[in-house]
Enzyme design. Structure first.
Site, mmCIF file in Angstrom:
data_model
loop_
_atom_site.group_PDB
_atom_site.id
_atom_site.type_symbol
_atom_site.label_atom_id
_atom_site.label_comp_id
_atom_site.label_asym_id
_atom_site.label_seq_id
_atom_site.Cartn_x
_atom_site.Cartn_y
_atom_site.Cartn_z
ATOM 1 N N TYR A 152 30.395 -60.924 -2.911
ATOM 2 C CA TYR A 152 30.403 -60.334 -1.566
ATOM 3 C C TYR A 152 29.000 -60.428 -0.957
ATOM 4 O O TYR A 152 28.813 -60.988 0.134
ATOM 5 C CB TYR A 152 30.869 -58.869 -1.632
ATOM 6 C CG TYR A 152 30.565 -58.101 -0.374
ATOM 7 C CD1 TYR A 152 31.197 -58.429 0.826
ATOM 8 C CD2 TYR A 152 29.627 -57.061 -0.362
ATOM 9 C CE1 TYR A 152 30.898 -57.748 1.995
ATOM 10 C CE2 TYR A 152 29.324 -56.367 0.794
ATOM 11 C CZ TYR A 152 29.964 -56.720 1.975
ATOM 12 O OH TYR A 152 29.658 -56.055 3.128
ATOM 13 N N ASN B 212 24.722 -47.397 3.399
ATOM 14 C CA ASN B 212 26.031 -46.759 3.242
ATOM 15 C C ASN B 212 26.465 -46.044 4.516
ATOM 16 O O ASN B 212 25.837 -45.074 4.921
ATOM 17 C CB ASN B 212 25.998 -45.789 2.059
ATOM 18 C CG ASN B 212 25.837 -46.540 0.753
ATOM 19 O OD1 ASN B 212 24.848 -47.247 0.559
ATOM 20 N ND2 ASN B 212 26.804 -46.433 -0.122
ATOM 21 N N HIS C 146 34.928 -46.341 -1.196
ATOM 22 C CA HIS C 146 33.688 -45.664 -0.838
ATOM 23 C C HIS C 146 33.678 -44.198 -1.256
ATOM 24 O O HIS C 146 34.712 -43.541 -1.310
ATOM 25 C CB HIS C 146 33.437 -45.784 0.674
ATOM 26 C CG HIS C 146 33.201 -47.195 1.089
ATOM 27 N ND1 HIS C 146 34.025 -47.872 1.947
ATOM 28 C CD2 HIS C 146 32.241 -48.069 0.716
ATOM 29 C CE1 HIS C 146 33.574 -49.108 2.090
ATOM 30 N NE2 HIS C 146 32.497 -49.261 1.352
HETATM 31 N N1 UDP Z 1 30.979 -43.745 -6.360
HETATM 32 C C1 UDP Z 1 31.501 -42.814 -7.246
HETATM 33 N N2 UDP Z 1 32.839 -42.517 -7.151
HETATM 34 C C2 UDP Z 1 33.666 -43.080 -6.223
HETATM 35 C C3 UDP Z 1 33.115 -44.016 -5.311
HETATM 36 C C4 UDP Z 1 31.766 -44.328 -5.415
HETATM 37 O O1 UDP Z 1 30.787 -42.284 -8.101
HETATM 38 O O2 UDP Z 1 34.863 -42.767 -6.189
HETATM 39 C C5 UDP Z 1 29.543 -44.061 -6.425
HETATM 40 C C6 UDP Z 1 29.235 -45.553 -6.595
HETATM 41 O O3 UDP Z 1 29.210 -45.891 -7.949
HETATM 42 C C7 UDP Z 1 27.865 -45.666 -5.923
HETATM 43 C C8 UDP Z 1 27.927 -44.595 -4.820
HETATM 44 O O4 UDP Z 1 28.971 -43.705 -5.182
HETATM 45 O O5 UDP Z 1 26.870 -45.289 -6.836
HETATM 46 C C9 UDP Z 1 28.229 -45.187 -3.460
HETATM 47 O O6 UDP Z 1 29.341 -46.053 -3.580
HETATM 48 P P1 UDP Z 1 30.104 -46.670 -2.342
HETATM 49 O O7 UDP Z 1 31.249 -47.477 -2.867
HETATM 50 O O8 UDP Z 1 30.428 -45.583 -1.365
HETATM 51 O O9 UDP Z 1 29.034 -47.600 -1.629
HETATM 52 P P2 UDP Z 1 28.117 -48.809 -2.195
HETATM 53 O O10 UDP Z 1 26.783 -48.185 -2.487
HETATM 54 O O11 UDP Z 1 28.783 -49.384 -3.395
HETATM 55 O O12 UDP Z 1 28.078 -49.731 -1.039
#
Ligand code: UDP
Length: 319
Positions: A136, A165, A187
């Site tokens: 991605y 984010n 997310h």
């Molecule tokens: N995360 C989590 N549980 C969830 C979704 C996300 O612990 O159900 C964590 C994920 O591992 C990352 C942070 O939250 O450390 C943000 O993840 P997200 O997918 O929102 O955004 P990214 O940073 O991947 O773009």
């Protein structure tokens, strides 16, 4: 201006389309509805249900393109890299070709912090190394690279905005609410809010052994309304022959645990959490320096507080 918004039926694209309509632009939304929703297209915008590879049909007479349409699930990109190269790079190259043919020379591109990969320092500035850790991020970086080449070769005026984010919801002047509603939701904030909404039992915390103060990953959360406003500034900042790149975040990091606490506070729900395995490819800390867009374009977040982001996302859910 007469503008084409690809992916304008999606979360961020629809907020940008709404702000463009509010600012008096003539907006056409092009979206294949693979992940978007027709009812997210703002009133006052024309809607064309089609793929970006069919953009030629609607580009005549346009002044510029804001390009959001893309595949955006990191995990899926690891499983199906070809799909990401085909849609995100191949689709965008087709769009850029069609733009050249139609004489449309201005583009604002929806790029991502995933272009940086595992950062060497925090906050990340635009000149830091780009070493994406998944297809991605690699496909978005390839588009950024292509935009630079097209600017140099053909005089394209391009701006890439690298989002960190994004959260929250946008209420337009007409009272209409634009919010995040992915069929496949990965997310953090919407997944946490799904618990008090009764859509899931508990939230999984992906890893509690990261080298961060509380062991959970730290991210930089930006309000979708602030993010969208940056696109209007970027559109004005487009200059022929130049490709500009700007990070977009609030400049403050919050851990997964901190996000959970804020969600508990806002919703008044205890929101049970369970510790889960680390999610592959998650960097420990991702925080943006947005100094460049602040100093060059005068952008300033109006909703930098995580509480506002969560509260707006929560208030926007119909129930
Ligand atoms: N995360 C989590 N549980 C969830 C979704 C996300 O612990 O159900 C964590 C994920 O591992 C990352 C942070 O939250 O450390 C943000 O993840 P997200 O997918 O929102 O955004 P990214 O940073 O991947 O773009």
């Amino acid at each position: 201006m007469k503008l084409l918004v690809t992916g304008g039926a999606g979360y961020i694209g629809s907020v940008v389309a709404a702000q463009l309509v509010e600012a008096g632009h003539q907006v056409t939304v092009l979206d294949d509805l693979s992940t978007g929703h027709a009812d997210a297209v703002p009133e006052g915008a024309r809607f064309v249900e089609a793929s970006i590879t069919e953009a030629a049909a609607v580009l005549d007479g346009m002044d510029g393109v804001l390009h959001f349409a893309a595949k955006s699930l990191v995990g899926e990109s690891v499983q199906k890299p070809a799909l990401y190269w085909e849609h995100n790079l191949g689709g965008t190259l087709a769009l850029l070709d069609a733009m050249r043919a139609a004489g449309v020379g201005r583009v604002v591109f929806s790029s991502t912090a995933a272009t940086y990969g595992e950062p060497e320092r925090s906050p990340i500035v635009e000149t830091d190394p780009t070493r994406p850790t998944n297809p991605y991020g690699a496909s978005k970086l390839a588009v950024d690279t292509a935009l630079g080449a097209f600017a140099g070769l053909y005089g394209l005026a391009a701006v890439s905005l690298r989002y960190f984010n994004v959260g929250g919801a946008y209420t337009a002047a007409d009272g209409r609410v634009y919010r995040e509603r992915h069929t496949v939701e990965t997310h953090l904030i919407p997944n946490v809010l799904a618990v008090p909404l009764g859509q899931r039992e508990a939230v999984s915390v992906f890893g509690t052994d990261y080298p961060t103060p509380d062991g959970t990953c730290v991210r930089d959360y930006i309000h979708v309304a602030d993010l969208a406003r940056a696109h209007l500034l970027a559109l004005d900042a487009c200059a022929p022959g130049e490709h500009k790149i700007y990070n977009l975040g609030s400049g403050t990091g919050f851990s997964v645990q901190e996000v959970l606490s804020v969600c508990r506070e806002v919703t008044g729900h205890e929101i049970p959490a369970v510790v889960a395995e680390r999610r592959p490819g998650d960097p420990a800390v991702l925080v943006a320096s947005s100094e460049k867009i602040k100093s060059e374009l005068g952008w300033k977040p109006e909703h930098p507080s995580l509480r506002d982001i969560v509260a707006d996302a929560w208030d926007a859910v119909p129930r």
